[in-house]
Design a protein around this motif. Structure first.
Motif, mmCIF file in Angstrom:
data_model
loop_
_atom_site.group_PDB
_atom_site.id
_atom_site.type_symbol
_atom_site.label_atom_id
_atom_site.label_comp_id
_atom_site.label_asym_id
_atom_site.label_seq_id
_atom_site.Cartn_x
_atom_site.Cartn_y
_atom_site.Cartn_z
ATOM 1 N N UNK A 359 -14.944 -11.296 9.844
ATOM 2 C CA UNK A 359 -14.643 -11.340 11.271
ATOM 3 C C UNK A 359 -14.603 -9.946 11.890
ATOM 4 N N UNK A 360 -13.960 -9.011 11.196
ATOM 5 C CA UNK A 360 -13.822 -7.667 11.749
ATOM 6 C C UNK A 360 -14.582 -6.691 10.864
ATOM 7 N N UNK A 361 -15.649 -6.142 11.409
ATOM 8 C CA UNK A 361 -16.506 -5.261 10.610
ATOM 9 C C UNK A 361 -15.739 -4.017 10.158
ATOM 10 N N UNK A 362 -14.666 -3.684 10.854
ATOM 11 C CA UNK A 362 -13.910 -2.477 10.491
ATOM 12 C C UNK A 362 -12.766 -2.727 9.515
ATOM 13 N N UNK A 363 -12.443 -3.995 9.254
ATOM 14 C CA UNK A 363 -11.354 -4.275 8.315
ATOM 15 C C UNK A 363 -11.854 -4.060 6.889
ATOM 16 N N UNK A 364 -11.059 -3.378 6.110
ATOM 17 C CA UNK A 364 -11.481 -3.027 4.760
ATOM 18 C C UNK A 364 -11.299 -4.207 3.803
ATOM 19 N N UNK A 365 -12.286 -4.497 2.950
ATOM 20 C CA UNK A 365 -12.085 -5.598 1.989
ATOM 21 C C UNK A 365 -10.870 -5.312 1.098
ATOM 22 N N UNK A 366 -10.056 -6.327 0.806
ATOM 23 C CA UNK A 366 -8.806 -6.109 0.080
ATOM 24 C C UNK A 366 -8.978 -5.391 -1.256
ATOM 25 N N UNK A 367 -10.064 -5.708 -1.983
ATOM 26 C CA UNK A 367 -10.216 -5.102 -3.295
ATOM 27 C C UNK A 367 -10.869 -3.728 -3.214
ATOM 28 N N UNK A 368 -10.986 -3.228 -2.001
ATOM 29 C CA UNK A 368 -11.721 -1.990 -1.768
ATOM 30 C C UNK A 368 -10.782 -0.849 -1.380
ATOM 31 N N UNK A 369 -9.499 -1.052 -1.559
ATOM 32 C CA UNK A 369 -8.566 0.001 -1.169
ATOM 33 C C UNK A 369 -7.167 -0.354 -1.630
ATOM 34 N N UNK A 370 -6.212 0.454 -1.258
ATOM 35 C CA UNK A 370 -4.818 0.221 -1.636
ATOM 36 C C UNK A 370 -3.942 1.131 -0.804
ATOM 37 N N UNK A 371 -2.667 0.822 -0.783
ATOM 38 C CA UNK A 371 -1.680 1.718 -0.200
ATOM 39 C C UNK A 371 -0.820 2.215 -1.351
ATOM 40 N N UNK A 372 -0.226 3.378 -1.168
ATOM 41 C CA UNK A 372 0.606 3.864 -2.264
ATOM 42 C C UNK A 372 1.830 2.982 -2.463
ATOM 43 N N UNK A 373 2.379 2.520 -1.343
ATOM 44 C CA UNK A 373 3.546 1.659 -1.479
ATOM 45 C C UNK A 373 3.239 0.302 -0.889
ATOM 46 N N UNK A 374 3.108 -0.693 -1.744
ATOM 47 C CA UNK A 374 2.852 -2.054 -1.276
ATOM 48 C C UNK A 374 3.189 -3.023 -2.400
ATOM 49 N N UNK A 375 3.390 -4.258 -2.039
ATOM 50 C CA UNK A 375 3.623 -5.359 -2.976
ATOM 51 C C UNK A 375 4.608 -5.024 -4.096
ATOM 52 N N UNK A 376 5.818 -4.590 -3.774
ATOM 53 C CA UNK A 376 6.778 -4.267 -4.847
ATOM 54 C C UNK A 376 7.123 -5.491 -5.696
ATOM 55 N N UNK A 377 6.959 -6.696 -5.109
ATOM 56 C CA UNK A 377 7.334 -7.899 -5.857
ATOM 57 C C UNK A 377 6.403 -8.178 -7.036
ATOM 58 N N UNK A 378 5.225 -7.524 -7.032
ATOM 59 C CA UNK A 378 4.235 -7.762 -8.082
ATOM 60 C C UNK A 378 4.634 -7.040 -9.368
ATOM 61 N N UNK A 379 5.387 -5.944 -9.217
ATOM 62 C CA UNK A 379 5.648 -5.075 -10.359
ATOM 63 C C UNK A 379 6.988 -5.407 -10.993
ATOM 64 N N UNK A 380 7.020 -5.437 -12.315
ATOM 65 C CA UNK A 380 8.270 -5.653 -13.024
ATOM 66 C C UNK A 380 8.351 -7.050 -13.598
ATOM 67 N N UNK A 381 9.355 -7.270 -14.433
ATOM 68 C CA UNK A 381 9.471 -8.580 -15.084
ATOM 69 C C UNK A 381 10.215 -9.550 -14.183
#
Lengths: 381, 140
Positions: A359-381
């Motif tokens: 839809x948006x030619x300027x939006x970056x594909x999710x698997x094509x980048x990252x932020x340094x701080x994101x998704x803290x719930x993914x990390x850890x047991x």
């Protein structure tokens, strides 16, 4: 700069009107070749054709319900390097979205091509289209019959139903290209409007001698809202069914039980762009002892192997880019409703990253980048 | 009845978690035998298909473990791994693979004690989840 023009239609003959519009674009806007669905000279079938002679546009048929391939894939072949001429392409909205995804993956370029998109009433599966087209004397007659009622609120009569992917599509609007041809709310009394959505679209319309739009199409917004409501209802029901039918690994195996590993779904998928898929490499030509070992461990194994592995991997690799065009289902020789499954997964993977493919030619594909701080719930047991 | 012994595949990065495992070993710290370490150069090279393959082959849990944020030897591989795990956690649970069977942790090279502690906890948690595909005969 011209923002919009109206395409004059005589005697309700939209098809001829569209052809004159494309001819004018080619002749007056400096287009050297146009990729457009057109009639094959050898048979009553529609395929994307690259037309360089405007005289051949009498065979162009952008109104046909045929959707043999997603033309975005073909357009990348024309635009991955400069083609030595200015190109145009007539695409369905889902083809524009697929092309946008491919552009983000450096498989093609938007700069060299003028994209003309039409509001889309949906398309037929290849087999339905063949039956439908063969019921008419000519393809033009078939397309006119389809186009006449495709956007009307009247019941479609004996027209065949569009594909499941189309019935679930919630972005059938022509706003993704450089020029959009608006047909929702089409009352056949006013001529359709071609509206520019980018600067290159404006430039192309400026050169044409077409009249300005007549009264603004009032019914358009309402028509879009009402069709979206119907489609969302269908889609939600379909997703609920798929979720129910695939909620365990054995259930997913059952859903995919007819799969013969032909990988046609992958070949037909516009956003599966790897030149060599890992599933076609020697990695999956296992040693004979490996098969025997699997059979021993499980008592039996299906041959060919790796069916579930293939589909799950494809979900991981391309679901963030899935535009829901339905070509995977169209390509399946064994009638597995793959697009129902893949759009269901895509809905959730794209939702997780707040992304909408194409839809948006300027939006970056999710698997094509990252932020340094994101998704803290993914990390850890 | 014998307690269920889960099989856990752990993709560990060469520079941090594998080194931590090494440190745990040389420090004579014990950790459960249920963990099968696969050393990769970076968690950023763990393609989602490695994880899918492990589950379809019968792993009861999969761990991906790499360097703490900012410590990646290849600058940002661990951030890419985090997105891929997020993606897989969106896909796999829809097909009945419990979200808790796939884990991502950061364990630095000097965290030998933490490594052995986390492995113990991971095995316990996975044991509680039970076997992944108890009676799946035909697959993959």
């Amino acid at each position: 700069m011209t923002q919009a023009v109206s395409i004059p239609i005589q005697d309700h003959d939209l098809l001829t009107g569209m052809r004159s519009f494309l001819t004018a674009i080619m002749e007056k806007s400096g287009i050297d070749a146009i990729l457009v669905p057109a009639r094959l000279s050898v048979k009553n079938r529609i395929m994307p054709m690259l037309i360089s002679d405007p005289a051949c546009l009498t065979e162009a048929d952008p109104l046909s319900p045929a959707f043999p391939v997603n033309a975005a894939q073909q357009l990348t072949r024309l635009t991955r390097q400069p083609a030595g001429g200015r190109l145009a392409a007539v695409l369905r909205p889902c083809e524009v979205r697929a092309f946008n995804e491919l552009v983000k993956l450096n498989q093609g370029r938007r700069e060299d091509v003028l994209i003309i998109s039409l509001d889309c009433p949906g398309a037929l599966s290849n087999s339905d289209f063949r039956t439908f087209a063969d019921g008419y004397d000519s393809l033009d007659a078939a397309s006119r019959a389809f186009a006449a009622t495709a956007f009307s609120s009247a019941p479609a009569g004996d027209l065949p139903e569009v594909t499941s992917a189309c019935r679930a599509c919630d972005h059938p609007v022509c706003d993704g290209g450089d020029i959009g041809i608006e047909r929702f709310g089409d009352d056949q009394a006013t001529d359709p409007v071609a509206r520019a959505h980018t600067e290159s679209g404006q430039a192309a319309l400026t050169g044409l001698d077409f009249p300005p739009p007549q009264a603004p199409a009032e019914g358009r917004k309402a028509a879009i809202q009402s069709i979206l409501a119907v489609r969302r209802r269908y889609r939600d029901g379909m997703f609920a069914e798929v979720a129910e039918a695939t909620n365990t690994i054995p259930a997913l195996s059952t859903y995919l039980a007819d799969c013969v590993n032909c990988y046609n779904c992958r070949g037909a998928c516009p956003v599966c762009y790897c030149t060599t898929c890992v599933f076609s490499t020697d990695t999956f030509r296992h040693e004979p002892f490996q098969y025997v070992q699997w059979a021993r461990r499980k008592g039996e194994i299906k041959m060919p192997t790796d069916t579930l592995f293939f589909h799950l991997t494809r979900m991981a690799h391309m679901s963030c880019a899935c535009v829901g065009c339905g070509q995977c289902t169209n390509a399946c020789p064994n009638d597995i409703p793959l697009s129902d499954l893949f759009t269901y997964v895509a809905r959730h993977t794209q939702g997780a990253f707040d992304y909408r493919a194409g839809l948006d030619i300027n939006a970056r594909p999710p698997m094509n980048g990252f932020e340094e701080e994101e998704y803290p719930e993914i990390v850890g047991l | 009845m014998e307690p269920f012994e889960p099989a856990i595949i752990a993709f560990v990065c060469n520079w941090c978690t594998y080194t931590a495992a090494d440190l745990a070993g040389t420090s004579r710290l014990a950790y459960p035998k249920n963990i099968r370490l696969i050393r990769v150069m970076c968690t950023g090279m763990v393609d989602p298909q490695y994880v899918i393959k492990a589950f379809l082959e019968g792993a009861d849990g999969v761990l991906i473990s790499g360097c703490h944020p900012g410590d990646c030897h290849y600058i940002n591989g661990n951030y890419k791994a985090r997105r891929r795990v997020k993606l897989l956690k969106e896909i796999l649970p829809r097909f009945g693979i419990d979200d808790r069977r796939l884990r991502l942790t950061w364990i630095g090279a000097s965290d030998g004690i933490e490594f052995s502690h986390i492995m113990g906890e991971l095995v316990e948690q996975t044991r509680e989840l039970g076997p992944m595909l108890p009676d799946l005969k035909m697959v993959i």
